[in-house]
Every structure is written in C-alpha cells, then in structure tokens.
Design a protein around this motif. Structure first.
Motif, PDB file in Angstrom:
ATOM      1  N   HIS A   1       0.853  -1.194   0.000  1.00  0.00           N
ATOM      2  CA  HIS A   1       0.000   0.000   0.000  1.00  0.00           C
ATOM      3  C   HIS A   1       0.885   1.239   0.000  1.00  0.00           C
ATOM      4  O   HIS A   1       1.859   1.325   0.748  1.00  0.00           O
ATOM      5  N   GLY A   2       0.548   2.203  -0.862  1.00  0.00           N
ATOM      6  CA  GLY A   2       1.336   3.424  -0.950  1.00  0.00           C
ATOM      7  C   GLY A   2       2.579   3.294  -1.811  1.00  0.00           C
ATOM      8  O   GLY A   2       3.400   4.217  -1.859  1.00  0.00           O
TER       9      GLY A   2
ATOM     10  N   GLU B   1      -3.514   3.681  -0.518  1.00  0.00           N
ATOM     11  CA  GLU B   1      -3.573   3.227   0.874  1.00  0.00           C
ATOM     12  C   GLU B   1      -4.766   2.324   1.142  1.00  0.00           C
ATOM     13  O   GLU B   1      -4.765   1.547   2.097  1.00  0.00           O
TER      14      GLU B   1
END
Length: 508
Positions: A429-430, A448
C-alpha cells in the motif's frame, strides 16, 4: 532527525487563500490571449490589462499551482555561476544586459509592492554564492572578476553569516525575497478590476493562424485574438522544437523551524549537490527553506532520498525543531542558460513564448512579463535581442544541443530494454513501480486503500518509457520532462495526451 511530512505541499499555497475562476464555456474574442497562470502569465496580463488591453488568461489547472507556486522565491540577479560564462560566450554588453534585466525586474516588483501596498513579506537580503571545497575556489574567483568587470554591486568574502566552513563566497548586494503568491494575488485582482478575464481548468490545445489568432481549448472553445503569449512553463504550442532545445530538472525544498535565530541572507552553494537556504516569515515563526538536490527529471535515485539528504543537511546546519513542509519543482534550462522570451519563431510574430528560467523564475518571469507586454504594445525594449528565442550561439548551444539529445536517445533505448519482473499485486500500500502486465511494461500504484492505478508507461510525447517518482507519486519522463499523475493525466508538458489506463481486470 525530524520525520518528513507525508504530503507534498508548498508553504506558499498552504499559507494564502487564492480566488477561484470559472472554466471557459463559450467562444470569446479579446485583444490578447495569455496562456499560463504563473508569474510570467500573470505579470504579462497585469501589464496589458492595466493599459486598457482586453486580455483573457487561460490556466490549465489552478492559478499558481505550477512552478511559481513551488519556488523558493528569491528575487535576485545572482543566478549561480553565470556571469563569467556569459562574458566568455556573449561578451560584456549582453552579460551586463542580463544583470540589468534582472535588477529591473527586482525594482519593478519593489515598486509595484509599494504602489499597490501589497503585504507580501518583501525584504531586502544579500545573496551569497559559496563553496566549502577548495576545488571550487577558482570558480568563485573568476565569477568575482566578472562582477568587477561588469560593475555588479558585490564583494568577494572568506566567510558568511551561516555556520558553514566556507572556502570563499561571492555576495551580491541588495537582492530580495518575498511571499510570491501574496504578491501575485494582488496582480490577479488588478487584472479582473481592469475588466479582463481569467479562466481556470481551461487547457489550451492548439493555435489557428489567420487574420487573427485563435486559441482552441481542449474542450473546443475558441478564443479569437490578435496576439498569443504562451507562458505555460513548457510551451503547449511548440512551433520551434523547444523540446530539443531545453532539458528539465527537478529540485526539492524543505520548510523547517529551528531553535537558533536565523542570521539573514540568501545562500546557494556552487558545489554539488546544490544547497539553497533562505528564511520566510510564517506568522509568528520563521520558516527556513532548505533546497537543492537537482537532477534531470525521470533520472536519478528514488526521489525520497533527496528529501532525506536535505533533512540531513538541515540538521547539520541548524537545531531543527520540526519539518513542516516538503515540495519539489520542475525547471527548464535552455541551450545557453538564457531564457527564451519573445516571438516563438521568426514566422510567428504574433505568437510569443516565455520559458527556460533555470530555477530563477521570480526575476526571469517578471522580465518576461515586461518584455512581452512591450512587444505586444509595440514599444522598444533593450533586452529584446538578448532573450530572442531565435538566437543561436555556436558555443555553447551546439555542444549542449548534442549532449541533451544524445541523453534523450540513451534513455529512450534503455527504457525499451529494461527487464521487468514485478506484478501490480506485489506492491505494498502506498507503493508505485514499473510492473509487468500481460507480459508488457506498465506502471502501477497501489493506494492506501489497496486500489490499483495502472497505466501504460510509454510517454505520449515521443515514446520514451516513464519512471516512477516516489517523492511526488508521479510518472516522469527521463527524455523531455513530461509528468503524469497516477491515473495518467498530464501534469507537465511537453506531452499533451494522457497515458492509456489499464483496467484492473486486465492487470494480471
């Protein structure tokens, strides 16, 4: 060491409220169309509108959200080590003209602030070029000798007010700094008060030439006019092959608070990597802006490392309390380091361009507004030949032309043969990265919430392969500096078309 902010936001935009303007939704007719809502476009429109000229200013996004909104906002004629070089390449008259033009811009800004009573934290500062290395000592000696020959108000010194072990420094006296958006917000107000119009979210797409010019927007709206001033950072209408005559660089800025009092002054190292330092008033506090770490767009180490390097430098120089802001900017450099300001080509006398400021947009952008308005109003301007986009100096232009375009060819080839093994679903995520989708190179970003944003990484300008910019979460072109969002929208030219999106169901 203080932690870096998670968001990329310049102090200037975070500290001022700017008006919003409508999107152009009808065909219109004006005297002059100005393309680009940065310092060049706003200054040009301001000078024309207050002379009774009917102007339409078109901004593709929001006013002052591009390079002007991400500047360090030094108002200075000290543009790194340039005067010795200009003396050797152009001669004393043109080298002095460059200094005079920048000082005229500083005086214009000062005078406008006084006349309009603009509260924009304007203050006079000395500007320093310094080195901490004996290997750059002779460069500063030559630059100081150029100052003396050109009659530039300055001095050669062996120390500076900052706690740095400098070997030498050259100071240029009575330069300045300010809050650029507070200043330009007043000019924006003056433009509309004079009866001219501003349109946001109105990308210009093309220019039709005839008895009159017609700017055509991406939504097919038409702006008929007698003159077009292209002030869109990279020219949206490239009639002069500007993509082959400039290269793009990114640089980085941190806004920090410190324990000790700041001694004043604006500073720039001549050593690599570059380091830029100035203060800014932030309410009851003083914000210190630490900049540098420049590199060609789409080329270099993972971009977060540049912010980390600036953070480390700030901690070595000051007792840092907090890192409030981080942001980056993109700048264009011409073949001979002098901006292109004037008629776009010899065959298009009513289409003007202003570009290639090499990180010095506050003075060069103001010079552009003054010069373009004079050209449009058919007034004499002694700097016309210096900035003419049609100029060509065999030395250094020929060498830089080949160097720049060989670099383009190198990255065009490298991107096509780069092996790719990661898959979109492998990302954290990210995280963003070049990935393989159905056996082909693609770019993916996992947000995210776990959503995937997958795009074709082939630049829509000339087919170079894009690289992931982790610091700003963008896809950047190493060839000509185009930049795209995680969903493929164009952030920065010369590309005009967005990237092709790859549907999530296809991202296997």
């Amino acid at each position: 060491m203080s932690s870096l902010p998670s968001t990329v936001e310049p102090y200037w935009r975070d500290s001022v409220s700017l008006p919003s303007f409508p999107k152009l939704d009808a065909d219109i007719s004006v005297d002059v169309a100005v393309i680009g809502g940065g310092i060049s476009g706003i200054t040009t429109a301001y000078l024309l509108a207050t002379q009774g000229v009917r102007v339409a200013l078109l901004e593709a996004d929001r006013l002052l959200n591009g390079t002007t909104g991400h500047t360090t906002a030094k108002i200075t004629a000290q543009h790194d080590l340039v005067y010795d070089e200009f003396l050797n390449h152009f001669g004393a008259e043109k080298a002095r003209h460059y200094y005079d033009a920048c000082m005229d811009a500083l005086q214009f800004i000062r005078r406008t602030i006084e006349e309009q009573q603009i509260d924009c934290d304007f203050c006079e500062q000395d500007a320093y070029l310094y080195t901490t290395s004996s290997s750059s000592f002779q460069k500063l000696v030559k630059e100081w000798e150029a100052y003396e020959r050109l009659g530039i108000d300055g001095a050669f010194v062996e120390s500076i007010p900052l706690p740095l072990p400098v070997a030498a420094a050259v100071v240029m006296k009575r330069q300045a700094q300010f809050h650029p958006l507070k200043y330009l917000a007043k000019l924006v107000d003056s433009i509309t008060q004079a009866g001219s119009a501003i349109y946001e979210h109105t990308p210009a797409a093309d220019i039709e030439q005839g008895k009159r010019m017609t700017v055509i927007t991406r939504d097919k709206k038409r702006v008929e006019c007698d003159h077009v001033a292209v002030c869109s950072h990279f020219p949206f209408y490239d009639g002069g092959f500007y993509f082959s005559r400039m290269y793009a660089e990114r640089s980085y800025v941190l806004g920090v608070t410190i324990t000790e009092p700041y001694p004043g002054g604006m500073y720039l190292s001549v050593d690599e990597p570059k380091r830029s330092i100035r203060s800014a008033a932030a309410g009851s506090e003083t914000l210190i802006l630490i900049g540098g770490e420049n590199h060609k767009t789409g080329q270099g180490v993972p971009t977060m490392r540049h912010y980390e390097a600036l953070s480390s430098f700030a901690s070595q120089l000051f007792t840092v309390n907090d890192i409030r802001y981080r942001w980056s900017a993109q700048d264009l450099t011409t073949l001979d380091k002098v901006p292109y300001i004037g008629p776009m080509t010899a065959d298009t006398p009513n289409i003007y361009v202003a570009t290639g400021y090499r990180k010095w947009g506050m003075t060069n952008g103001t010079v552009a507004g003054m010069l373009l308005s004079d050209l449009i109003l058919d007034r004499d301007n002694r700097y016309r030949d210096l900035y003419s986009p049609s100029r060509f100096y065999a030395d250094p232009s020929m060498k830089q032309f080949f160097t720049t375009n060989l670099d383009v060819a190198k990255h065009l080839l490298e991107g096509k043969i780069e092996p790719v093994v990661r898959r979109p679903q492998d990302l954290a995520h990210g995280e963003g990265a070049v990935v393989s989708v159905n056996g082909k190179r693609a770019g993916a970003y996992k947000d995210e919430a776990g959503g995937l944003h997958v795009v074709d990484t082939t630049c829509t300008h000339m087919g170079c392969e894009l690289e992931w910019n982790s610091g700003d979460r963008t896809w950047d072109c190493p060839c000509h500096g185009s930049r795209f969002s995680i969903d493929g929208d164009v952030i920065e030219g010369p590309a005009k078309q967005p990237l092709a999106r790859i549907e999530l169901d296809d991202a296997k």
